[in-house]
Write a protein that holds these residues in place. Sequence first.
Motif, PDB file in Angstrom:
ATOM      1  N   ILE A   1      -5.190  10.610  -3.088  1.00 12.14           N
ATOM      2  CA  ILE A   1      -4.756   9.249  -2.737  1.00 12.14           C
ATOM      3  C   ILE A   1      -5.482   8.802  -1.480  1.00 12.14           C
ATOM      4  CG2 ILE A   1      -2.818   7.822  -1.974  1.00 12.14           C
ATOM      5  CD1 ILE A   1      -1.008   9.793  -3.627  1.00 12.14           C
ATOM      6  N   GLY A   2      -5.496   9.661  -0.470  1.00 10.76           N
ATOM      7  CA  GLY A   2      -6.173   9.334   0.787  1.00 10.76           C
ATOM      8  C   GLY A   2      -7.641   9.024   0.593  1.00 10.76           C
ATOM      9  N   ARG A   3      -8.308   9.822  -0.231  1.00  8.68           N
ATOM     10  CA  ARG A   3      -9.735   9.576  -0.491  1.00  8.68           C
ATOM     11  C   ARG A   3      -9.948   8.211  -1.124  1.00  8.68           C
ATOM     12  NH1 ARG A   3     -12.708  14.231  -3.558  1.00  8.68           N
ATOM     13  NH2 ARG A   3     -13.851  12.367  -4.033  1.00  8.68           N
ATOM     14  N   GLN A   4      -9.044   7.820  -2.012  1.00  6.23           N
ATOM     15  CA  GLN A   4      -9.193   6.540  -2.709  1.00  6.23           C
ATOM     16  C   GLN A   4      -8.982   5.343  -1.788  1.00  6.23           C
ATOM     17  OE1 GLN A   4      -6.444   6.672  -5.974  1.00  6.23           O
ATOM     18  NE2 GLN A   4      -7.518   8.351  -6.979  1.00  6.23           N
TER      19      GLN A   4
ATOM     20  N   ILE B   1       2.478  12.168   5.447  1.00  6.54           N
ATOM     21  CA  ILE B   1       3.423  11.787   6.505  1.00  6.54           C
ATOM     22  C   ILE B   1       4.126  10.487   6.139  1.00  6.54           C
ATOM     23  CG2 ILE B   1       3.592  10.957   8.885  1.00  6.54           C
ATOM     24  CD1 ILE B   1       1.396  13.065   9.562  1.00  6.54           C
ATOM     25  N   ALA B   2       3.362   9.478   5.729  1.00  7.79           N
ATOM     26  CA  ALA B   2       3.944   8.173   5.416  1.00  7.79           C
ATOM     27  C   ALA B   2       4.906   8.255   4.239  1.00  7.79           C
ATOM     28  CB  ALA B   2       2.835   7.159   5.122  1.00  7.79           C
ATOM     29  N   THR B   3       4.482   8.925   3.174  1.00  5.66           N
ATOM     30  CA  THR B   3       5.330   8.988   1.990  1.00  5.66           C
ATOM     31  C   THR B   3       6.529   9.907   2.195  1.00  5.66           C
ATOM     32  OG1 THR B   3       3.840  10.645   0.991  1.00  5.66           O
ATOM     33  CG2 THR B   3       3.502   8.331   0.366  1.00  5.66           C
ATOM     34  N   ASN B   4       6.351  10.986   2.932  1.00  6.01           N
ATOM     35  CA  ASN B   4       7.487  11.867   3.217  1.00  6.01           C
ATOM     36  C   ASN B   4       8.527  11.171   4.086  1.00  6.01           C
ATOM     37  OD1 ASN B   4       6.501  13.960   1.686  1.00  6.01           O
ATOM     38  ND2 ASN B   4       5.707  15.116   3.420  1.00  6.01           N
ATOM     39  N   ARG B   5       8.083  10.307   4.986  1.00  3.59           N
ATOM     40  CA  ARG B   5       9.044   9.552   5.815  1.00  3.59           C
ATOM     41  C   ARG B   5       9.920   8.655   4.945  1.00  3.59           C
ATOM     42  NH1 ARG B   5       5.336   7.893  11.035  1.00  3.59           N
ATOM     43  NH2 ARG B   5       5.467   9.941  12.035  1.00  3.59           N
TER      44      ARG B   5
ATOM     45  N   ALA C   1       0.836  -1.205   0.000  1.00  7.61           N
ATOM     46  CA  ALA C   1       0.000   0.000   0.000  1.00  7.61           C
ATOM     47  C   ALA C   1       0.870   1.255   0.000  1.00  7.61           C
ATOM     48  CB  ALA C   1      -0.938  -0.005   1.207  1.00  7.61           C
ATOM     49  N   LEU C   2       1.942   1.232   0.776  1.00  6.41           N
ATOM     50  CA  LEU C   2       2.841   2.381   0.818  1.00  6.41           C
ATOM     51  C   LEU C   2       3.538   2.575  -0.530  1.00  6.41           C
ATOM     52  CD1 LEU C   2       4.132   4.697   2.332  1.00  6.41           C
ATOM     53  CD2 LEU C   2       5.745   3.077   3.335  1.00  6.41           C
ATOM     54  N   LEU C   3       3.957   1.491  -1.150  1.00  4.08           N
ATOM     55  CA  LEU C   3       4.570   1.592  -2.484  1.00  4.08           C
ATOM     56  C   LEU C   3       3.582   2.161  -3.500  1.00  4.08           C
ATOM     57  CD1 LEU C   3       6.619  -1.727  -2.609  1.00  4.08           C
ATOM     58  CD2 LEU C   3       7.526   0.607  -2.472  1.00  4.08           C
ATOM     59  N   ASP C   4       2.320   1.770  -3.399  1.00 12.96           N
ATOM     60  CA  ASP C   4       1.292   2.315  -4.288  1.00 12.96           C
ATOM     61  C   ASP C   4       1.114   3.814  -4.050  1.00 12.96           C
ATOM     62  OD1 ASP C   4       0.860  -0.161  -5.451  1.00 12.96           O
ATOM     63  OD2 ASP C   4      -0.931  -0.604  -4.252  1.00 12.96           O
ATOM     64  N   MET C   5       1.137   4.228  -2.775  1.00  9.39           N
ATOM     65  CA  MET C   5       1.018   5.656  -2.452  1.00  9.39           C
ATOM     66  C   MET C   5       2.203   6.435  -3.029  1.00  9.39           C
ATOM     67  SD  MET C   5      -0.412   5.956   1.440  1.00  9.39           S
ATOM     68  CE  MET C   5       0.269   4.504   2.210  1.00  9.39           C
TER      69      MET C   5
ATOM     70  N   THR D   1      -6.529   9.950   5.468  1.00 10.56           N
ATOM     71  CA  THR D   1      -6.486  11.394   5.265  1.00 10.56           C
ATOM     72  C   THR D   1      -5.295  11.732   4.377  1.00 10.56           C
ATOM     73  OG1 THR D   1      -5.063  11.826   7.175  1.00 10.56           O
ATOM     74  CG2 THR D   1      -7.462  11.811   7.563  1.00 10.56           C
ATOM     75  N   GLY D   2      -5.388  12.860   3.709  1.00  8.66           N
ATOM     76  CA  GLY D   2      -4.259  13.331   2.908  1.00  8.66           C
ATOM     77  C   GLY D   2      -3.033  13.539   3.774  1.00  8.66           C
ATOM     78  N   GLU D   3      -3.255  13.993   4.995  1.00  3.14           N
ATOM     79  CA  GLU D   3      -2.137  14.217   5.913  1.00  3.14           C
ATOM     80  C   GLU D   3      -1.423  12.908   6.241  1.00  3.14           C
ATOM     81  OE1 GLU D   3      -1.127  16.338  10.181  1.00  3.14           O
ATOM     82  OE2 GLU D   3      -3.200  15.823   9.729  1.00  3.14           O
ATOM     83  N   ALA D   4      -2.183  11.846   6.480  1.00  2.00           N
ATOM     84  CA  ALA D   4      -1.571  10.548   6.778  1.00  2.00           C
ATOM     85  C   ALA D   4      -0.752  10.042   5.595  1.00  2.00           C
ATOM     86  CB  ALA D   4      -2.643   9.530   7.161  1.00  2.00           C
TER      87      ALA D   4
END
Length: 78
Positions: A29-32, A42-46, A12-16, A36-39
Amino acid sequence: MGRSCSRADDEALLDMLAARSSGVSSYDIGRQIGMTGEAVRIATNRVREADLAQSGEADACSAYWDISSSPRRAKRAA
């Protein structure tokens, strides 16, 4: 003790990451996927920051997304 990530979480993270690097907003992405967009940010920026820290290469982030060209930033600048 931290939460253990499953293979499905990794996928899921790779897809994001793929969606963000192709220009899809974190909000969309979050809506799909029910986050949340924020989550998503945060995950992808990390991942992006960890890659840069691990590689030590200044251009490592060029393979990701350009945060300066995000639609929201463009709206705010206008």
